[in-house]
Design a protein around this motif. Structure first.
Motif, PDB file in Angstrom:
ATOM      1  N   MET A  97       0.835  -1.203   0.000  1.00  0.00           N
ATOM      2  CA  MET A  97       0.000   0.000   0.000  1.00  0.00           C
ATOM      3  C   MET A  97       0.873   1.257   0.000  1.00  0.00           C
ATOM      4  O   MET A  97       2.054   1.205   0.357  1.00  0.00           O
ATOM      5  CB  MET A  97      -0.925  -0.001   1.216  1.00  0.00           C
ATOM      6  N   SER A  98       0.263   2.364  -0.405  1.00  0.00           N
ATOM      7  CA  SER A  98       0.981   3.623  -0.553  1.00  0.00           C
ATOM      8  C   SER A  98       0.248   4.711   0.226  1.00  0.00           C
ATOM      9  O   SER A  98      -0.972   4.848   0.122  1.00  0.00           O
ATOM     10  CB  SER A  98       1.058   3.998  -2.038  1.00  0.00           C
ATOM     11  N   LYS A  99       0.987   5.488   1.005  1.00  0.00           N
ATOM     12  CA  LYS A  99       0.396   6.530   1.836  1.00  0.00           C
ATOM     13  C   LYS A  99       0.175   7.795   1.013  1.00  0.00           C
ATOM     14  O   LYS A  99       0.997   8.153   0.175  1.00  0.00           O
ATOM     15  CB  LYS A  99       1.322   6.830   3.020  1.00  0.00           C
ATOM     16  N   ALA A 100      -0.928   8.498   1.263  1.00  0.00           N
ATOM     17  CA  ALA A 100      -1.221   9.742   0.561  1.00  0.00           C
ATOM     18  C   ALA A 100      -2.028  10.664   1.462  1.00  0.00           C
ATOM     19  O   ALA A 100      -2.719  10.213   2.385  1.00  0.00           O
ATOM     20  CB  ALA A 100      -1.998   9.462  -0.725  1.00  0.00           C
ATOM     21  N   TYR A 101      -1.923  11.969   1.188  1.00  0.00           N
ATOM     22  CA  TYR A 101      -2.697  12.971   1.926  1.00  0.00           C
ATOM     23  C   TYR A 101      -3.734  13.539   0.975  1.00  0.00           C
ATOM     24  O   TYR A 101      -3.390  14.053  -0.093  1.00  0.00           O
ATOM     25  CB  TYR A 101      -1.790  14.074   2.451  1.00  0.00           C
ATOM     26  N   VAL A 102      -5.005  13.439   1.338  1.00  0.00           N
ATOM     27  CA  VAL A 102      -6.111  13.716   0.416  1.00  0.00           C
ATOM     28  C   VAL A 102      -7.093  14.719   1.011  1.00  0.00           C
ATOM     29  O   VAL A 102      -7.026  15.060   2.194  1.00  0.00           O
ATOM     30  CB  VAL A 102      -6.872  12.415   0.084  1.00  0.00           C
ATOM     31  N   PHE A 103      -8.028  15.191   0.165  1.00  0.00           N
ATOM     32  CA  PHE A 103      -9.225  15.842   0.680  1.00  0.00           C
ATOM     33  C   PHE A 103     -10.424  15.012   0.237  1.00  0.00           C
ATOM     34  O   PHE A 103     -10.470  14.497  -0.880  1.00  0.00           O
ATOM     35  CB  PHE A 103      -9.337  17.314   0.269  1.00  0.00           C
ATOM     36  N   THR A 104     -11.367  14.853   1.146  1.00  0.00           N
ATOM     37  CA  THR A 104     -12.486  13.928   0.944  1.00  0.00           C
ATOM     38  C   THR A 104     -13.732  14.609   0.387  1.00  0.00           C
ATOM     39  O   THR A 104     -14.680  13.939  -0.010  1.00  0.00           O
ATOM     40  CB  THR A 104     -12.845  13.241   2.272  1.00  0.00           C
ATOM     41  N   ARG A 105     -13.746  15.925   0.397  1.00  0.00           N
ATOM     42  CA  ARG A 105     -14.813  16.732  -0.208  1.00  0.00           C
ATOM     43  C   ARG A 105     -14.276  18.158  -0.259  1.00  0.00           C
ATOM     44  O   ARG A 105     -13.207  18.450   0.272  1.00  0.00           O
ATOM     45  CB  ARG A 105     -16.110  16.669   0.609  1.00  0.00           C
ATOM     46  N   HIS A 106     -15.006  19.057  -0.886  1.00  0.00           N
ATOM     47  CA  HIS A 106     -14.574  20.444  -0.910  1.00  0.00           C
ATOM     48  C   HIS A 106     -14.865  21.103   0.434  1.00  0.00           C
ATOM     49  O   HIS A 106     -15.906  20.866   1.056  1.00  0.00           O
ATOM     50  CB  HIS A 106     -15.286  21.210  -2.029  1.00  0.00           C
ATOM     51  N   GLY A 107     -13.916  21.932   0.873  1.00  0.00           N
ATOM     52  CA  GLY A 107     -14.087  22.607   2.153  1.00  0.00           C
ATOM     53  C   GLY A 107     -12.764  23.123   2.673  1.00  0.00           C
ATOM     54  O   GLY A 107     -11.829  23.398   1.911  1.00  0.00           O
ATOM     55  N   GLY A 108     -12.668  23.236   3.994  1.00  0.00           N
ATOM     56  CA  GLY A 108     -11.466  23.734   4.645  1.00  0.00           C
ATOM     57  C   GLY A 108     -10.556  22.602   5.094  1.00  0.00           C
ATOM     58  O   GLY A 108     -10.699  21.451   4.661  1.00  0.00           O
ATOM     59  N   PRO A 109      -9.610  22.897   5.976  1.00  0.00           N
ATOM     60  CA  PRO A 109      -8.671  21.883   6.452  1.00  0.00           C
ATOM     61  C   PRO A 109      -9.334  20.650   7.056  1.00  0.00           C
ATOM     62  O   PRO A 109      -8.744  19.568   7.076  1.00  0.00           O
ATOM     63  CB  PRO A 109      -7.851  22.640   7.510  1.00  0.00           C
ATOM     64  N   GLU A 110     -10.567  20.802   7.530  1.00  0.00           N
ATOM     65  CA  GLU A 110     -11.253  19.664   8.170  1.00  0.00           C
ATOM     66  C   GLU A 110     -11.548  18.532   7.193  1.00  0.00           C
ATOM     67  O   GLU A 110     -11.856  17.404   7.638  1.00  0.00           O
ATOM     68  CB  GLU A 110     -12.555  20.138   8.833  1.00  0.00           C
ATOM     69  N   VAL A 111     -11.466  18.766   5.873  1.00  0.00           N
ATOM     70  CA  VAL A 111     -11.771  17.709   4.904  1.00  0.00           C
ATOM     71  C   VAL A 111     -10.513  16.949   4.470  1.00  0.00           C
ATOM     72  O   VAL A 111     -10.591  16.059   3.625  1.00  0.00           O
ATOM     73  CB  VAL A 111     -12.497  18.275   3.670  1.00  0.00           C
ATOM     74  N   GLU A 112      -9.370  17.278   5.054  1.00  0.00           N
ATOM     75  CA  GLU A 112      -8.111  16.614   4.706  1.00  0.00           C
ATOM     76  C   GLU A 112      -7.903  15.374   5.570  1.00  0.00           C
ATOM     77  O   GLU A 112      -8.340  15.321   6.719  1.00  0.00           O
ATOM     78  CB  GLU A 112      -6.935  17.576   4.899  1.00  0.00           C
ATOM     79  N   ALA A 113      -7.208  14.377   4.997  1.00  0.00           N
ATOM     80  CA  ALA A 113      -6.974  13.136   5.742  1.00  0.00           C
ATOM     81  C   ALA A 113      -5.849  12.337   5.096  1.00  0.00           C
ATOM     82  O   ALA A 113      -5.581  12.467   3.891  1.00  0.00           O
ATOM     83  CB  ALA A 113      -8.242  12.282   5.774  1.00  0.00           C
ATOM     84  N   PHE A 114      -5.197  11.497   5.892  1.00  0.00           N
ATOM     85  CA  PHE A 114      -4.234  10.528   5.371  1.00  0.00           C
ATOM     86  C   PHE A 114      -4.965   9.241   5.023  1.00  0.00           C
ATOM     87  O   PHE A 114      -5.878   8.824   5.751  1.00  0.00           O
ATOM     88  CB  PHE A 114      -3.143  10.233   6.404  1.00  0.00           C
ATOM     89  N   VAL A 115      -4.569   8.613   3.923  1.00  0.00           N
ATOM     90  CA  VAL A 115      -5.153   7.340   3.526  1.00  0.00           C
ATOM     91  C   VAL A 115      -4.049   6.396   3.066  1.00  0.00           C
ATOM     92  O   VAL A 115      -2.944   6.822   2.721  1.00  0.00           O
ATOM     93  CB  VAL A 115      -6.188   7.508   2.387  1.00  0.00           C
ATOM     94  N   GLU A 116      -4.359   5.115   3.076  1.00  0.00           N
ATOM     95  CA  GLU A 116      -3.503   4.093   2.477  1.00  0.00           C
ATOM     96  C   GLU A 116      -4.224   3.568   1.242  1.00  0.00           C
ATOM     97  O   GLU A 116      -5.416   3.220   1.310  1.00  0.00           O
ATOM     98  CB  GLU A 116      -3.258   2.953   3.469  1.00  0.00           C
ATOM     99  N   GLN A 117      -3.543   3.543   0.111  1.00  0.00           N
ATOM    100  CA  GLN A 117      -4.162   3.093  -1.124  1.00  0.00           C
ATOM    101  C   GLN A 117      -3.146   2.327  -1.969  1.00  0.00           C
ATOM    102  O   GLN A 117      -1.935   2.455  -1.766  1.00  0.00           O
ATOM    103  CB  GLN A 117      -4.706   4.283  -1.921  1.00  0.00           C
ATOM    104  N   ALA A 118      -3.645   1.545  -2.895  1.00  0.00           N
ATOM    105  CA  ALA A 118      -2.744   0.810  -3.777  1.00  0.00           C
ATOM    106  C   ALA A 118      -2.030   1.784  -4.702  1.00  0.00           C
ATOM    107  O   ALA A 118      -2.624   2.772  -5.148  1.00  0.00           O
ATOM    108  CB  ALA A 118      -3.533  -0.202  -4.603  1.00  0.00           C
ATOM    109  N   PRO A 119      -0.741   1.558  -5.002  1.00  0.00           N
ATOM    110  CA  PRO A 119      -0.055   2.429  -5.962  1.00  0.00           C
ATOM    111  C   PRO A 119      -0.793   2.414  -7.302  1.00  0.00           C
ATOM    112  O   PRO A 119      -1.289   1.370  -7.730  1.00  0.00           O
ATOM    113  CB  PRO A 119       1.340   1.807  -6.082  1.00  0.00           C
ATOM    114  N   PRO A 120      -0.897   3.552  -7.976  1.00  0.00           N
ATOM    115  CA  PRO A 120      -1.603   3.579  -9.263  1.00  0.00           C
ATOM    116  C   PRO A 120      -0.831   2.831 -10.341  1.00  0.00           C
ATOM    117  O   PRO A 120       0.390   2.654 -10.245  1.00  0.00           O
ATOM    118  CB  PRO A 120      -1.688   5.080  -9.583  1.00  0.00           C
ATOM    119  N   GLU A 121      -1.541   2.399 -11.356  1.00  0.00           N
ATOM    120  CA  GLU A 121      -0.921   1.701 -12.485  1.00  0.00           C
ATOM    121  C   GLU A 121      -0.686   2.685 -13.627  1.00  0.00           C
ATOM    122  O   GLU A 121      -1.605   3.402 -14.017  1.00  0.00           O
ATOM    123  CB  GLU A 121      -1.822   0.564 -12.975  1.00  0.00           C
ATOM    124  N   PRO A 122       0.534   2.733 -14.179  1.00  0.00           N
ATOM    125  CA  PRO A 122       0.791   3.681 -15.261  1.00  0.00           C
ATOM    126  C   PRO A 122       0.087   3.278 -16.555  1.00  0.00           C
ATOM    127  O   PRO A 122       0.168   2.134 -16.987  1.00  0.00           O
ATOM    128  CB  PRO A 122       2.315   3.631 -15.424  1.00  0.00           C
TER     129      PRO A 122
END
Length: 307
Positions: free
Chosen positions: A1-26
């Motif tokens: 898995m690959s760590k990333a910092y995302v926003f889950t909807r439009h808004g302020g800092p409260e919509v930001e979060a860390f997630v673990e996801q599979a690396p994308p395929e080129p």
């Protein structure tokens, strides 16, 4: 898995979060890159807030933050030429930059010069390339005077360095605390505030300004626009909504690998050096973005990703 910092909807800092996801395929024409550094820009929080360019595709949540990276190629998609696994590269990702892995289209990717760190290279695709596009767009002769509003940020620093390289005199607005830093770029410092146009005119060689590169928008660009008799020499990377009313135009961004190659050569030759003022690890990406969102940073903020 690959760590990333995302926003889950439009808004302020409260919509930001860390997630673990599979690396994308080129896909075709794409590079899978292990990110080593990601530049932090005002556009990052503006996109999170829902301020997307007209014609841009809608966000697909969760969306990874970040629009410029440097790293090492781990895989290539179909039809890729000129890049291979193990190459150090930089460019504008299509799957976000605040992450351990991202996808980089070869159309907006370039090889990282050996003389630049990953943090320095990560500052090139947005800030430095915007400065390069803007200075080329203005096409000023040596000896002309350029006013840069907000000269102390990442774009302004690069624009000042490039302008000075081409023999252009620079006057820059920035807070009083950045005076010494601005003068180190070879620019005349003018703090923002009341009577800005008069104070810029007094500071400019011969009392004349030949072009304005606006990086702050708001009241400042409205105040200084009358300094120009030729409003085609007023460009902005910040006030796109109102610039037409002032007779100016937005910076025309090229967003090509050719531009990235050009700024890489200039950086490698010492013509400009990205002024990375602070770095943060990926697990403090929120702090890095808050620093930029405050609007008071000096130079460039970069997120470094551990190998």
């Amino acid at each position: 898995m690959s760590k990333a910092y995302v926003f889950t909807r439009h808004g302020g800092p409260e919509v930001e979060a860390f997630v673990e996801q599979a690396p994308p395929e080129p896909g075709p024409g794409q590079l899978l890159v292990a990110v080593r550094a990601a530049g932090v820009n005002p556009v990052d929080w503006k996109l999170r807030a829902g301020k997307r360019r007209p014609g841009s595709p809608p966000a697909t949540f969760p969306e990874v933050l970040g629009s410029e990276i440097a790293g090492v190629v781990e895989g290539v998609g179909a039809g890729v030429e000129g890049f291979a696994a193990g190459d150090a590269v930089f460019g504008n990702p299509v799957t976000g930059g605040y992450a351990e892995h991202t996808l980089l289209p070869v159309s907006i990717a370039a090889h990282k010069p050996e003389g630049l760190t990953f943090a320095e290279a990560a500052a090139l695709p947005v800030a430095v390339a915007t400065a390069y596009d803007g200075v080329r767009q203005l096409d000023l002769p040596a000896g002309a005077t350029l006013l840069i509003t907000g000269v102390g940020g990442g774009v302004g620093v690069a624009a000042a360095q490039l302008a000075r390289h081409f023999g252009i005199r620079v006057v820059g607005t920035a807070s009083a605390g950045k005076k010494e830093f601005v003068e180190s770029l070879g620019a005349v410092h003018v703090p923002p505030g009341p009577d800005l146009a008069e104070r810029v005119r007094a500071a400019a060689p011969g009392g004349r300004v030949d072009a304005i590169f606006d990086l702050v928008g708001g009241d400042d660009v409205v105040a200084v626009a009358p300094l120009l008799t030729d409003r085609t020499k007023l460009i902005t990377a910040a006030a796109k909504e109102t610039i037409a009313e002032l007779g100016g135009v937005p910076v025309a961004r090229a967003r090509t690998s050719e531009v990235l190659d050009a700024v890489a050569r200039l950086a490698d030759d010492g013509v400009l050096r990205p002024q990375v003022s602070a770095t943060y690890p990926l697990d403090r990406a929120d702090e890095a973005l808050r620093a930029v969102e405050s609007g008071h940073t000096r130079g460039k903020i970069v997120i470094e990703v551990s190998v």
